[in-house]
Design a protein around this motif. Structure first.
Motif, PDB file in Angstrom:
ATOM      1  N   UNK A 206      -7.865   8.345  -3.112  1.00 31.30           N
ATOM      2  CA  UNK A 206      -7.428   9.801  -3.304  1.00 31.30           C
ATOM      3  C   UNK A 206      -5.862  10.037  -3.298  1.00 31.30           C
ATOM      4  N   UNK A 207      -5.439  10.966  -3.570  1.00 37.12           N
ATOM      5  CA  UNK A 207      -3.630  11.096  -3.535  1.00 37.12           C
ATOM      6  C   UNK A 207      -3.394  11.873  -2.656  1.00 37.12           C
TER       7      UNK A 207
ATOM      8  N   UNK B  15      -9.509   3.080   4.045  1.00 35.47           N
ATOM      9  CA  UNK B  15      -9.141   1.552   3.987  1.00 35.47           C
ATOM     10  C   UNK B  15      -7.773   1.477   3.557  1.00 35.47           C
ATOM     11  N   UNK B  16      -7.043   0.627   4.093  1.00 36.70           N
ATOM     12  CA  UNK B  16      -5.475   0.288   3.382  1.00 36.70           C
ATOM     13  C   UNK B  16      -5.129  -1.109   3.355  1.00 36.70           C
TER      14      UNK B  16
ATOM     15  N   UNK C 107      -2.607   5.444  -1.839  1.00 38.51           N
ATOM     16  CA  UNK C 107      -1.786   6.003  -2.910  1.00 38.51           C
ATOM     17  C   UNK C 107      -1.513   7.330  -2.340  1.00 38.51           C
ATOM     18  N   UNK C 108      -1.503   7.614  -1.114  1.00 33.80           N
ATOM     19  CA  UNK C 108      -1.175   9.166  -0.459  1.00 33.80           C
ATOM     20  C   UNK C 108       0.415   8.905   0.081  1.00 33.80           C
ATOM     21  N   UNK C 109       1.151   9.813  -0.305  1.00 32.88           N
ATOM     22  CA  UNK C 109       2.703  10.007  -0.108  1.00 32.88           C
ATOM     23  C   UNK C 109       2.743  10.090   1.129  1.00 32.88           C
ATOM     24  N   UNK C 110       3.683   9.695   1.589  1.00 32.67           N
ATOM     25  CA  UNK C 110       4.374   9.876   3.161  1.00 32.67           C
ATOM     26  C   UNK C 110       3.661   9.095   4.180  1.00 32.67           C
ATOM     27  N   UNK C 111       2.597   8.354   3.907  1.00 32.38           N
ATOM     28  CA  UNK C 111       2.235   7.526   5.437  1.00 32.38           C
ATOM     29  C   UNK C 111       2.794   6.143   5.446  1.00 32.38           C
TER      30      UNK C 111
ATOM     31  N   UNK D 284       0.481   3.809   7.561  1.00 34.24           N
ATOM     32  CA  UNK D 284       0.176   2.864   6.833  1.00 34.24           C
ATOM     33  C   UNK D 284       1.182   1.823   6.504  1.00 34.24           C
ATOM     34  N   UNK D 285       2.422   1.926   7.501  1.00 37.33           N
ATOM     35  CA  UNK D 285       3.184   0.873   7.328  1.00 37.33           C
ATOM     36  C   UNK D 285       2.762  -0.333   7.808  1.00 37.33           C
ATOM     37  N   UNK D 286       3.084  -1.482   6.852  1.00 35.36           N
ATOM     38  CA  UNK D 286       2.545  -2.918   7.187  1.00 35.36           C
ATOM     39  C   UNK D 286       3.454  -3.282   8.497  1.00 35.36           C
TER      40      UNK D 286
END
Length: 289
Positions: A11-12, A30-31, A55-59, A75-77
């Motif tokens: 999803x976006x 899942x990331x 693919x989700x912007x801003x995470x 979602x930052x590594x």
């Protein structure tokens, strides 16, 4: 071994991701997948659908907001956090922690949100984030809720996150005193870790408040309340002697799981050693200013 067959969705938007999980929670977010995919291959975890949130912007943003709070997208590594200039300037202990998580493969693709949501007791970030008084932002079908990092992990491999809730953001106040983190590890995981954050009254060189957390001993990070109470209002020069006076009592109150990492007495001893090393580092980096 390969995982059981599953559908894959990319999803976006956050809303589409939450819908993709389904009302019954058949899907999983899942990331990085460094924990999840291994568990699926071992058939320890099964899901009908993987929801790829990359693919989700801003995470995956990091910033200092107008309230002087540090925001880290879930979602930052670990590698991104380790090298980020905001983290390096304001919380170098977190930068160092993330630069030494597991191995380079995990640091490159594994995310801070995934680490927290997996609920692994022998993990680095949960202990330091709890000491930093972090808040975790969850978005689900019923809206948004914010939970303290202290309350997020319920027990071993279990968190309070509902299946349809997506962890989107980690927020904590910009520190106004030293923040330290020490660990003792076997392999790539900590056997014991200790994190500490002081709030300093610089004019008086006293500690206004302290948060101390010990991780990897039980199922979740634990506060050392006896130590925190002993430090409150104390001149920095008296810290070590004050901690030594209450240390045995504080360590005896910890929940400790005996496992391949060691017995209870051994782990408590390590926690005490690491705590005192945290104190020495805190004083050396400016706790006595």
């Amino acid at each position: 071994m390969l995982p059981s067959p599953f559908e894959f969705d990319r999803p976006s938007t956050i809303e589409d991701a939450i819908r993709g999980v389904g009302e019954s929670g058949d899907g999983m977010f899942y990331s990085g997948g460094t924990e999840l995919l291994l568990a699926m291959k071992m058939r320890v975890i099964h899901t009908d659908r993987l929801i790829d949130i990359k693919g989700i912007f801003g995470l995956n943003r990091i910033c200092l907001n107008e309230a002087n709070d540090i925001e880290i997208g879930a979602r930052c590594t670990h590698a991104k956090i380790a090298s980020d200039p905001v983290i390096r300037e304001h919380v170098p202990a977190l930068s160092s922690l993330c630069a030494n998580v597991a191995n380079i493969r995990v640091r490159s693709v594994g995310t801070i949100g995934g680490n927290l949501c997996f609920g692994e007791p022998h993990a680095d970030p949960p202990t330091l984030l709890a000491a930093l008084n972090a808040r975790l932002v969850l978005i689900g079908r019923d809206g948004t809720r914010v939970v303290p990092a202290d309350d997020f992990i319920r027990s071993e491999l279990e968190t309070i996150r509902e299946p349809d809730e997506l962890l989107t953001l980690i927020v904590f106040p910009c520190p106004n005193g030293p923040v330290t983190y020490r660990r003792f590890k076997h392999g790539e995981r900590p056997s014991v870790n200790v994190a500490m954050a002081w709030s300093i009254d610089a004019g008086k060189a006293t500690i206004k408040g302290a948060r101390v957390r010990v991780g990897a001993l039980g199922s979740r990070p634990q506060p050392l309340k006896v130590v925190e109470d002993a430090l409150r209002g104390l001149p920095v020069r008296e810290v070590r002697s004050a901690i030594e006076a209450v240390l045995t009592t504080a360590l005896d109150e910890l929940e400790v799981n005996e496992d391949r990492h060691g017995g209870a007495d051994y782990k408590r001893h390590l926690a005490g050693v690491l705590l005192l090393r945290n104190v020495e580092e805190a004083i050396s980096v400016g706790g006595g200013a």
